[in-house]
Motif scaffolding. Sequence first.
Motif, short mmCIF file in Angstrom:
data_model
loop_
_atom_site.label_atom_id
_atom_site.label_comp_id
_atom_site.label_asym_id
_atom_site.label_seq_id
_atom_site.Cartn_x
_atom_site.Cartn_y
_atom_site.Cartn_z
N LEU A 54 23.88 -57.76 32.21
CA LEU A 54 24.00 -59.16 31.79
C LEU A 54 23.37 -60.17 32.77
O LEU A 54 22.69 -61.10 32.32
CB LEU A 54 25.46 -59.51 31.51
CG LEU A 54 26.10 -58.71 30.35
CD1 LEU A 54 27.52 -59.19 30.09
CD2 LEU A 54 25.26 -58.80 29.09
N PRO A 55 23.57 -60.00 34.08
CA PRO A 55 22.96 -60.98 35.00
C PRO A 55 21.45 -61.08 34.82
O PRO A 55 20.87 -62.16 34.97
CB PRO A 55 23.33 -60.44 36.38
CG PRO A 55 24.57 -59.64 36.15
CD PRO A 55 24.42 -59.03 34.80
N ARG A 56 20.80 -59.97 34.47
CA ARG A 56 19.35 -60.01 34.27
C ARG A 56 18.98 -60.92 33.09
O ARG A 56 17.87 -61.42 32.99
CB ARG A 56 18.82 -58.60 34.03
CG ARG A 56 17.44 -58.42 34.62
CD ARG A 56 16.83 -57.09 34.29
NE ARG A 56 17.68 -55.96 34.65
CZ ARG A 56 17.45 -54.71 34.21
NH1 ARG A 56 16.46 -54.46 33.40
NH2 ARG A 56 18.25 -53.73 34.58
N LEU A 57 19.94 -61.10 32.19
CA LEU A 57 19.70 -61.97 31.03
C LEU A 57 20.20 -63.39 31.32
O LEU A 57 20.22 -64.24 30.43
CB LEU A 57 20.44 -61.42 29.81
CG LEU A 57 20.02 -60.01 29.37
CD1 LEU A 57 20.99 -59.46 28.33
CD2 LEU A 57 18.60 -60.03 28.83
N GLY A 58 20.65 -63.58 32.55
CA GLY A 58 21.18 -64.89 32.92
C GLY A 58 22.60 -65.10 32.41
O GLY A 58 23.07 -66.23 32.32
N LEU A 59 23.29 -64.00 32.07
CA LEU A 59 24.66 -64.13 31.53
C LEU A 59 25.68 -63.65 32.56
O LEU A 59 25.46 -62.67 33.27
CB LEU A 59 24.80 -63.31 30.25
CG LEU A 59 23.85 -63.67 29.09
CD1 LEU A 59 24.08 -62.74 27.90
CD2 LEU A 59 24.05 -65.12 28.67
N ARG A 111 13.40 -62.84 27.48
CA ARG A 111 12.81 -62.74 28.81
C ARG A 111 13.91 -62.73 29.87
O ARG A 111 14.80 -63.60 29.86
CB ARG A 111 11.84 -63.90 29.06
CG ARG A 111 10.87 -63.60 30.18
CD ARG A 111 9.63 -64.44 30.10
NE ARG A 111 8.86 -64.24 28.88
CZ ARG A 111 7.95 -63.27 28.71
NH1 ARG A 111 7.68 -62.44 29.67
NH2 ARG A 111 7.30 -63.16 27.56
N GLY A 112 13.90 -61.73 30.71
CA GLY A 112 14.90 -61.65 31.76
C GLY A 112 14.61 -62.63 32.88
O GLY A 112 13.50 -63.18 32.94
N LEU A 113 15.58 -62.80 33.75
CA LEU A 113 15.36 -63.69 34.89
C LEU A 113 14.24 -63.16 35.78
O LEU A 113 13.65 -63.89 36.56
CB LEU A 113 16.65 -63.84 35.70
CG LEU A 113 17.84 -64.51 34.99
CD1 LEU A 113 18.95 -64.78 35.99
CD2 LEU A 113 17.43 -65.80 34.30
N ASP A 114 13.98 -61.86 35.66
CA ASP A 114 12.88 -61.25 36.43
C ASP A 114 11.51 -61.53 35.82
O ASP A 114 10.49 -61.05 36.31
CB ASP A 114 13.10 -59.73 36.56
CG ASP A 114 13.30 -59.05 35.20
OD1 ASP A 114 13.18 -59.74 34.16
OD2 ASP A 114 13.58 -57.84 35.18
#
Length: 485
Positions: A54-59, A111-114
């Motif tokens: 989830l963090p990679r999705l900004g969640l 789009r992921g945070l990456d």
Amino acid sequence: MTLAETRNYKNSSNPFLSLKYESALESLGDDYYDEVAAAEFPQHILRWRNDLLLPRLGLDPQVVKDEDFITAFGKFDRRKPLLAMRYHGYQFGEYNSLLGDGRGFLYGQVRGLDGELYDFGTKGSGRTPYSRGGDGLLTLKGGVREVLAAETLHYLGVRTSRCLSMIETGLSLWRGDEPSPTRSSVMVRMSSSHIRFGTFERLHYLQRPDLTKKLLDHVIQEYYRDLNAEEDKYALFYAQLVKRVAELAAQWMAAGFCHAVLNTDNMSITGESFDYGPYAFIPTYDPYFIAAYFDYYGRYCYSHQPSICQLNLEMLQEPFKAIIDKDDLKFGLGKFDEYYQAEYRSLMLKKLGFVELPHPQAEELLNLTIEFLKDSKVGYHQFFYEMARTFSSKWRDEPGFVMNTSDIVPVPGASGLFDDWCILYHTILNDFDSDRLDVISQTLAIHNPKTALLRPVIESIWEPIVQEDNWQPFYDLIKAIQSRK
Ligand code: AMP
Ligand code: MG
């Protein structure tokens, strides 16, 4: 409600519905997919949510409720369009033009945070124009097995898709390869792309080089971004794909993993590993280990994986010949072995505790290790875990101290190789200063976890689920995998 409203859904309190979905694939036009509807299920019980993604999705996992997963990835509420991808593929060497997403669709792209574009792709979400005789559904055990495979491979350093969620759906399914009736699930996979070798093979079959080029431009644009500005980006793309696939094959081999169904519709154009059906981790080093009960001739057995990947890359040259020079394709593929060997050697050396080792020594140690594992029938994963567990600075003092554990018992006749292996390992350790032994110990620990996803392990967590709907052993197993225990 207009399509634009359904897509953005900014005001929704469900974080998954508020994500900014991109229409990367959709914008290519409708030659590559069909719009489909999701099945409606009698029940939605969230069995697995992968909070680590989830963090990679900004969640924030704390904010995302179970109900949010269910609404988005079980009920597919208000999300449009859902796209069944069109593709063909070589299945066990035979060309099949009747494929396509038969039990899944592309839910959306985010789009992921990456900065990377991710697909949310479903499995078990109902019938599509490509279901043929199938029901479009996924068994619960199939869902459990894919979740476990993806997590295990990821933590073993394999470039793989992961499962975002798995929801039990309350249907009874009939399957030839599971005691039936059996329970059902729907899964959402987060992957780098669901564009397959077979997606391009279909375009070649349809004689549409224009569509091949458009899709290839999209693939390079999104998944080979470094090449965008290059003049000969198409040839470089193929060379890069060869490298990624060769490295992937090496990662499977070092992980002791047999994918089992290396048809070209299961090969991603980004070189990522995905789609875990009848896979298995090898119990012992048996080159001819076969994972799929329907792989009668062992086409996709453990040790064939590199050569099958190479063959699949070769067949993929056909659609690309319209765009890439024949000699460039040949040159690109010619590097496969070199890439494969380099990655395999590096990964296996790490399993043996070494980040690097001078060439002749590395070669000798690797060969002897494989020979011993093959001969002794000692458990592949167990051997490396025992190395990590029992490693001590005493191993440098005397060969007799090396792997002095009753947990490794070679079959009779293989003990000579074991002694040779211990002597060699002891000799190599003596080339290192004693202050390097800690690094070796840590390298062993990182690359050789205790938990191996062997079939009996999967059965041991599946049994409590079937018998008493007890999911705790499943969660415990994932926790062990994720903490590299
Ligand atoms: P797989 O072996 O899972 O990669 O699937 C090969 C092809 O069969 C793909 O086109 C799948 O979508 C399709 N397929 C597999 N299982 C089913 C099913 N239960 N219902 C419909 N299509 C299926
Ligand atoms: Mg597949």
